[in-house]
Design an enzyme around this catalytic site. Sequence first.
Site, short mmCIF file in Angstrom:
data_model
loop_
_atom_site.label_atom_id
_atom_site.label_comp_id
_atom_site.label_asym_id
_atom_site.label_seq_id
_atom_site.Cartn_x
_atom_site.Cartn_y
_atom_site.Cartn_z
N ASP A 1 0.79 -1.03 0.17
CA ASP A 1 0.00 0.03 0.16
C ASP A 1 0.93 1.04 0.03
OD1 ASP A 1 -2.44 1.65 0.35
OD2 ASP A 1 -1.84 1.73 2.67
N ASP B 1 -0.25 4.98 0.92
CA ASP B 1 -0.54 5.90 1.76
C ASP B 1 -0.37 5.47 3.19
OD1 ASP B 1 -2.50 8.44 0.30
OD2 ASP B 1 -1.43 7.06 -0.85
N ARG C 1 -15.18 11.07 -0.81
CA ARG C 1 -14.06 12.06 -0.70
C ARG C 1 -13.64 12.56 -1.92
NH1 ARG C 1 -9.91 8.14 2.23
NH2 ARG C 1 -11.11 6.75 0.89
N SER D 1 -2.07 0.71 -4.67
CA SER D 1 -2.68 1.83 -3.74
C SER D 1 -4.31 1.94 -4.17
CB SER D 1 -1.65 2.98 -3.73
OG SER D 1 -2.29 4.00 -3.23
N GLY D 2 -4.68 2.31 -3.00
CA GLY D 2 -6.14 3.18 -3.19
C GLY D 2 -5.92 4.58 -3.19
N ASP E 1 -1.75 -0.77 5.76
CA ASP E 1 -2.14 -0.35 7.13
C ASP E 1 -3.80 -0.17 7.21
OD1 ASP E 1 -2.94 3.16 7.13
OD2 ASP E 1 -2.22 2.06 5.40
N ASN F 1 -8.78 -2.08 3.81
CA ASN F 1 -8.73 -2.48 2.34
C ASN F 1 -7.69 -3.32 2.01
OD1 ASN F 1 -7.30 0.26 2.55
ND2 ASN F 1 -7.46 0.30 0.49
#
Length: 405
Positions: A196, A198, A241, A284-285, A352, A355
Amino acid sequence: MREIVLINISGADRPGLTAAITGALARCGVGILDIGQAVVHDTLSFGILVEIPAGGELSALQKEVLFVAHALEQQVRFTKVAEADYRAWVAGQGKPRYIVTLMTRRVTAAQLERVSAITARHALEIDQIDRLSGRLALDTPEARSKGCIEFSVRGEPADPAALRDEFLLAAQELNVDIGFQLDTVFRRVRRLAVFDMDSTLIEAEVIDELAKAAGIGEQVAAITERAMRGELDFRASFKERLALLKGLPEDVLADVGASLRLTEGAEVLFAELKRLGYKTAILSGGFSYFARQVQAKLGIDYVFANELEIVDGKVTGVAVEPIVDAQRKADLLCQLAEQEGLCLEQTIAVGDGANDLPMLGLAGLGVAFRAKPLVRQSAKQAISNLGLDGILYLLGYRDRGEPGA
């Protein structure tokens, strides 16, 4: 009658000592049944289990070894071992072996006592203890120090869930990280690591930083926090968001990108993974605009992240499909493993948020890094107190780059 004898040698470490002692044993014609050696602060502890064949004499062996040991200023102890005890020891080698990894800023006796007490309570016998971290200067600042002790244990815990719960509680109370994993061949033949971005590779949630620039930081951060804790569906919360960022000027992206900081240990970890021949990926989201910056800094092979649509110099607030959500991350892990000709046991996944859980569950080594409580409790392994380079300890590597025992 043959005899089995355990020889323990201790004293100041000296060049050529092992050759001298084994040379004495060779002159006596004994067989070696087991051997182990450790040096702690230049002090040697050396154990050899030998078989004296029929016709051999223990007294002759003792005389030969004592003569050599005296010349090298070593202490020697001889202990006879009954054949029944030796057979019981041999029979125990079929038991499963696990690795317990204690990671902390500074190792204390209280931490070691707690870990060893838990293993004993669950009928796990400690076979070996190794320090994987480098030598630590006494005046090293807390933020820059790190310690890792690896326990090799043998046995089968009757209640693995209860054992894990005890380790989690100890980790929380002592501010340490405790890894527990089956010692298999896959531990040292993993070759794909996915991350991931972020709050994992970088010390920020980019969408929150963009929201701050748009003047809606608190509103978006609250949604992000709930999504990472698993209280909101990631896909829906991401769209919500993103819509709030509609109209954000494109030049804000460069300012936010310049402010992003890599997480502690990221550069060390990726340099070592590259040296070891790993392929690496960002799943990554977050947004690909920033993921490509991280890719360039760390030399990452693959990037999969969400596209930030911009029209006429402004963010549209519209999500571009396919969105990299929890399922997409898990699918990409499987896809990359197949592409690289690897089984999932040979993969590492680090994240972290909630998801990230599906990909953490699929990977051979799934690590919740500085994660929310739900993620930390659900993942196979967790690191909360050290940097990303702590992952190397879970692989059994020492700070000086060599595999552990």
